[in-house]
Design an enzyme around this catalytic site. Structure first.
Site, PDB file in Angstrom:
ATOM      1  N   ASN A 183       0.871  -1.191   0.000  1.00 50.11           N
ATOM      2  CA  ASN A 183       0.000   0.000   0.000  1.00 50.11           C
ATOM      3  C   ASN A 183       0.901   1.232   0.000  1.00 50.11           C
ATOM      4  O   ASN A 183       2.113   1.119   0.186  1.00 50.11           O
ATOM      5  CB  ASN A 183      -0.933  -0.049   1.228  1.00 50.11           C
ATOM      6  CG  ASN A 183      -0.142   0.002   2.517  1.00 50.11           C
ATOM      7  OD1 ASN A 183       0.470   1.007   2.839  1.00 50.11           O
ATOM      8  ND2 ASN A 183      -0.122  -1.113   3.250  1.00 50.11           N
ATOM      9  N   ASP A 207      -3.897  -6.462   5.386  1.00 54.97           N
ATOM     10  CA  ASP A 207      -4.895  -7.282   6.080  1.00 54.97           C
ATOM     11  C   ASP A 207      -4.918  -8.705   5.546  1.00 54.97           C
ATOM     12  O   ASP A 207      -5.325  -9.624   6.241  1.00 54.97           O
ATOM     13  CB  ASP A 207      -6.286  -6.656   5.918  1.00 54.97           C
ATOM     14  CG  ASP A 207      -6.442  -5.428   6.787  1.00 54.97           C
ATOM     15  OD1 ASP A 207      -5.886  -5.430   7.900  1.00 54.97           O
ATOM     16  OD2 ASP A 207      -7.106  -4.467   6.355  1.00 54.97           O
ATOM     17  N   LYS A 256       9.664 -17.242  -9.958  1.00 52.55           N
ATOM     18  CA  LYS A 256       8.836 -16.200 -10.553  1.00 52.55           C
ATOM     19  C   LYS A 256       7.678 -16.819 -11.336  1.00 52.55           C
ATOM     20  O   LYS A 256       7.905 -17.718 -12.165  1.00 52.55           O
ATOM     21  CB  LYS A 256       9.708 -15.339 -11.472  1.00 52.55           C
ATOM     22  CG  LYS A 256       8.987 -14.141 -12.027  1.00 52.55           C
ATOM     23  CD  LYS A 256       9.895 -13.324 -12.936  1.00 52.55           C
ATOM     24  CE  LYS A 256       9.047 -12.294 -13.659  1.00 52.55           C
ATOM     25  NZ  LYS A 256       9.745 -11.718 -14.796  1.00 52.55           N
ATOM     26  N   PHE A 291      -4.406   3.400  14.676  1.00 51.37           N
ATOM     27  CA  PHE A 291      -4.772   4.316  13.599  1.00 51.37           C
ATOM     28  C   PHE A 291      -5.830   3.597  12.779  1.00 51.37           C
ATOM     29  O   PHE A 291      -5.924   2.371  12.814  1.00 51.37           O
ATOM     30  CB  PHE A 291      -3.570   4.622  12.705  1.00 51.37           C
ATOM     31  CG  PHE A 291      -2.769   5.805  13.166  1.00 51.37           C
ATOM     32  CD1 PHE A 291      -1.996   5.728  14.315  1.00 51.37           C
ATOM     33  CD2 PHE A 291      -2.774   6.993  12.445  1.00 51.37           C
ATOM     34  CE1 PHE A 291      -1.253   6.813  14.741  1.00 51.37           C
ATOM     35  CE2 PHE A 291      -2.028   8.071  12.853  1.00 51.37           C
ATOM     36  CZ  PHE A 291      -1.267   7.992  14.001  1.00 51.37           C
ATOM     37  N   LYS A 305     -10.224  -4.033  19.359  1.00 45.78           N
ATOM     38  CA  LYS A 305      -8.786  -4.173  19.620  1.00 45.78           C
ATOM     39  C   LYS A 305      -8.391  -3.664  21.013  1.00 45.78           C
ATOM     40  O   LYS A 305      -7.215  -3.619  21.344  1.00 45.78           O
ATOM     41  CB  LYS A 305      -7.990  -3.472  18.519  1.00 45.78           C
ATOM     42  CG  LYS A 305      -8.317  -4.043  17.119  1.00 45.78           C
ATOM     43  CD  LYS A 305      -7.343  -3.615  16.045  1.00 45.78           C
ATOM     44  CE  LYS A 305      -7.809  -4.137  14.681  1.00 45.78           C
ATOM     45  NZ  LYS A 305      -6.795  -4.027  13.640  1.00 45.78           N
TER      46      LYS A 305
HETATM   47  O1  PMT Z   1       2.712   6.403   6.263  1.00 45.83           O
HETATM   48  P1  PMT Z   1       2.042   7.646   5.736  1.00 45.83           P
HETATM   49  O2  PMT Z   1       2.205   7.813   4.252  1.00 45.83           O
HETATM   50  O3  PMT Z   1       2.433   8.873   6.513  1.00 45.83           O
HETATM   51  O4  PMT Z   1       0.448   7.473   5.940  1.00 45.83           O
HETATM   52  C1  PMT Z   1      -0.117   7.431   7.224  1.00 45.83           C
HETATM   53  C2  PMT Z   1      -1.224   6.369   7.323  1.00 45.83           C
HETATM   54  C3  PMT Z   1      -2.382   6.739   6.414  1.00 45.83           C
HETATM   55  C4  PMT Z   1      -0.683   4.983   6.922  1.00 45.83           C
HETATM   56  C5  PMT Z   1      -1.654   6.350   8.833  1.00 45.83           C
HETATM   57  O5  PMT Z   1      -2.132   7.625   9.192  1.00 45.83           O
HETATM   58  C6  PMT Z   1      -2.744   5.315   9.093  1.00 45.83           C
HETATM   59  O6  PMT Z   1      -3.903   5.575   8.958  1.00 45.83           O
HETATM   60  N1  PMT Z   1      -2.309   4.089   9.500  1.00 45.83           N
HETATM   61  C7  PMT Z   1      -3.199   2.945   9.724  1.00 45.83           C
HETATM   62  C8  PMT Z   1      -3.573   2.358   8.425  1.00 45.83           C
HETATM   63  C9  PMT Z   1      -4.337   1.059   8.591  1.00 45.83           C
HETATM   64  O7  PMT Z   1      -3.764   0.037   8.333  1.00 45.83           O
HETATM   65  O8  PMT Z   1      -5.514   1.162   9.103  1.00 45.83           O
HETATM   66  P2  PMT Z   1      -6.489  -0.117   9.392  1.00 45.83           P
HETATM   67  O9  PMT Z   1      -7.760   0.533   9.659  1.00 45.83           O
HETATM   68  O10 PMT Z   1      -6.400  -1.093   8.287  1.00 45.83           O
HETATM   69  O11 PMT Z   1      -5.878  -0.789  10.703  1.00 45.83           O
HETATM   70  C10 PMT Z   1      -6.307  -0.398  12.010  1.00 45.83           C
HETATM   71  C11 PMT Z   1      -5.185  -0.542  13.005  1.00 45.83           C
HETATM   72  O12 PMT Z   1      -4.849  -1.937  13.167  1.00 45.83           O
HETATM   73  C12 PMT Z   1      -3.910   0.163  12.629  1.00 45.83           C
HETATM   74  O13 PMT Z   1      -3.370   0.733  13.786  1.00 45.83           O
HETATM   75  C13 PMT Z   1      -3.022  -0.954  12.092  1.00 45.83           C
HETATM   76  O14 PMT Z   1      -1.629  -0.686  12.304  1.00 45.83           O
HETATM   77  C14 PMT Z   1      -3.481  -2.157  12.909  1.00 45.83           C
HETATM   78  N2  PMT Z   1      -3.343  -3.441  12.199  1.00 45.83           N
HETATM   79  C15 PMT Z   1      -4.018  -3.687  11.051  1.00 45.83           C
HETATM   80  C16 PMT Z   1      -3.895  -4.922  10.425  1.00 45.83           C
HETATM   81  C17 PMT Z   1      -3.067  -5.901  11.002  1.00 45.83           C
HETATM   82  N3  PMT Z   1      -2.911  -7.061  10.435  1.00 45.83           N
HETATM   83  N4  PMT Z   1      -2.403  -5.625  12.136  1.00 45.83           N
HETATM   84  C18 PMT Z   1      -2.531  -4.434  12.759  1.00 45.83           C
HETATM   85  O15 PMT Z   1      -1.927  -4.196  13.808  1.00 45.83           O
END
Ligand code: PMT
Length: 404
Positions: free
Chosen positions: A211, A280, A290, A324, A342
């Protein structure tokens, strides 16, 4: 200003040099001790005498020129200053510092400085947009140098666009902000783990799912936390940023690697801030060679990745967990659901459909939701400022400062 601040004001050769007189005057009115260092070209735009009168100090014009009455060495100047603000900063001075060139008093002092350095660029719009200047700014920012963006408008050269020196008032405000952030050691000794960047999930040896996360948000949190006295561990996926000095850095590639790195140090930390954009879904299996191009569609079977934050929430204890969320629809409701699932104390949700927010840029806009459901709106601001606001909230939860 509670006590006299020592401010090195660097003035370089641009038409906006006259505005530095206003900056100097405003700083003096606030009680600061200002020492001006001008390049020889700056001295062609504004007389050093003007700055001398305004600052009440002798003005340094180029280290290698005639001996000044106050014969201060560049290293002394660098040690003396609590901040060096370069306003206006030309493409030339930005390029020199980015390339490690120190061929006059100001650039030598910047090179010797351990204090924060703020650049306020001012130049023709085409110069400001030149990819070389952009790359120099990106490089300097990633090394911890501060910038205050120039304003858009009609420039001295008659063109319209970005390149006009930010308003003196805004530059002074930024200087004060940086000085006070350096003072606020409200996270002294707090152990903070921050995750940043994307993860890469390989399909075969040369292809992966990922991403556009640049890591800027997480790196800003790590850097601000370190400046406020925290012990910081930064776990990051592949990005092109330099880790901030003084931060323990663990680079990772996949969601699995990030899971291992976070869980390995979970017991160490008091606070976990998960700004990484973790995949995810990951391919169920990775081809060891490959994949060949064929005439038919290729089906990839993806399985959920380990949810790192969910696992950290299960083992939460007294630890503060900050998640986040990058959302496109029903952002508050979706973020609240993630927060509950979470077991988080705070969630920072950015609407990634909003221009200038989320992935890639230097700015973000967010809503910060706490466990009680209160939503605080943070309008568009720099990722650095948003990082500061998140850390204020964390400091509040730790009882280090009154909660806002
Ligand atoms: O890196 P930049 O270019 O500055 O951009 C910043 C950002 C947009 C990446 C950042 O601000 C942001 O939003 N990060 C979280 C992105 C995200 O993966 O969101 P989510 O809604 O899919 O996940 C929710 C939370 O679970 C996040 O804290 C994530 O780190 C965590 N997660 C998600 C999936 C996973 N398998 N394990 C996790 O811990």
């Amino acid at each position: 200003m509670p006590e006299e601040k020592r401010i090195g004001l660097g003035v370089t050769g641009g038409i906006a040099a006259y505005k530095a007189v206003d900056i100097c005057s405003r700083l003096k009115k606030l009680g600061a001790d200002v020492q001006v260092a001008m390049t020889s070209n700056a001295a062609r735009f504004v007389s050093p005498l003007t700055f001398r009168g305004m600052s009440g100090n002798p003005v340094i014009v180029n280290a290698f020129g005639e001996p000044a009455r106050w014969n201060i060495e560049h290293v002394e100047f660098a040690r003396w200053a609590q901040i060096i603000a370069v306003a206006p900063a030309t493409a030339n001075v930005i390029g020199k510092v980015a390339s490690g060139i120190a061929d006059d008093f100001l650039t030598t002092a910047i090179m010797a400085a351990r204090c924060r350095v703020l650049f306020a660029p001012a130049m023709n719009a085409a110069m400001y947009e030149n990819p070389i200047v952009r790359a120099n700014v990106v490089k300097l920012r990633s090394l911890g140098y501060e910038f205050i963006e120039p304003a858009e408008g009609r420039l001295a050269c008659g063109e319209e666009g970005p390149g006009r020196l930010a308003e003196p008032e805004a530059i002074v405000e930024r200087i004060l902000e940086i000085l006070s952030a350096g003072e606020a050691k409200d996270l002294l000794g707090v152990k903070i783990m921050v995750t940043a960047g994307p993860t890469r999930e390989f399909i075969d040896p040369v292809r992966f799912i990922s991403n556009p996360s640049s890591g800027k948000m997480g790196f800003a949190v790590a850097r601000e936390a370190m400046l406020r006295g925290a012990d910081v561990l930064l776990v990051s996926g592949p990005v092109s940023l330099e880790p901030p000095p003084g931060v323990r850095f663990v680079p990772v590639t996949t969601a699995g690697d990030m899971y291992d790195a976070v869980i390995a140090d979970l017991d160490w930390c008091d606070v976990l801030v998960k700004s990484a954009a973790v995949s995810d879904y990951v391919p169920e299996s990775v081809s060891s060679s490959k994949l060949k191009k064929g005439a038919t569609a290729l089906d990839l079977h993806l399985v959920p990745s380990p949810d790192i934050l969910l696992e950290a929430g299960r083992r939460k204890g007294r630890r503060i967990l900050v998640g986040f969320a990058a959302e496109t629809d029903d952002i508050v409701e979706n973020a609240r659901a993630k927060m509950r699932r979470k077991n988080l104390d705070l969630i920072v949700v950015n609407d990634v459909k909003q221009e200038g927010a989320g992935f890639g840029g230097d700015t973000n806009a967010a809503k910060i939701i706490d466990a009680g459901g209160t939503v605080v709106d943070v309008p568009m601001t720099s990722k650095r400022d948003l990082a500061g606001i998140i850390l204020d909230r964390i400091a509040g939860l730790l009882g280090r400062r009154p909660e806002r």
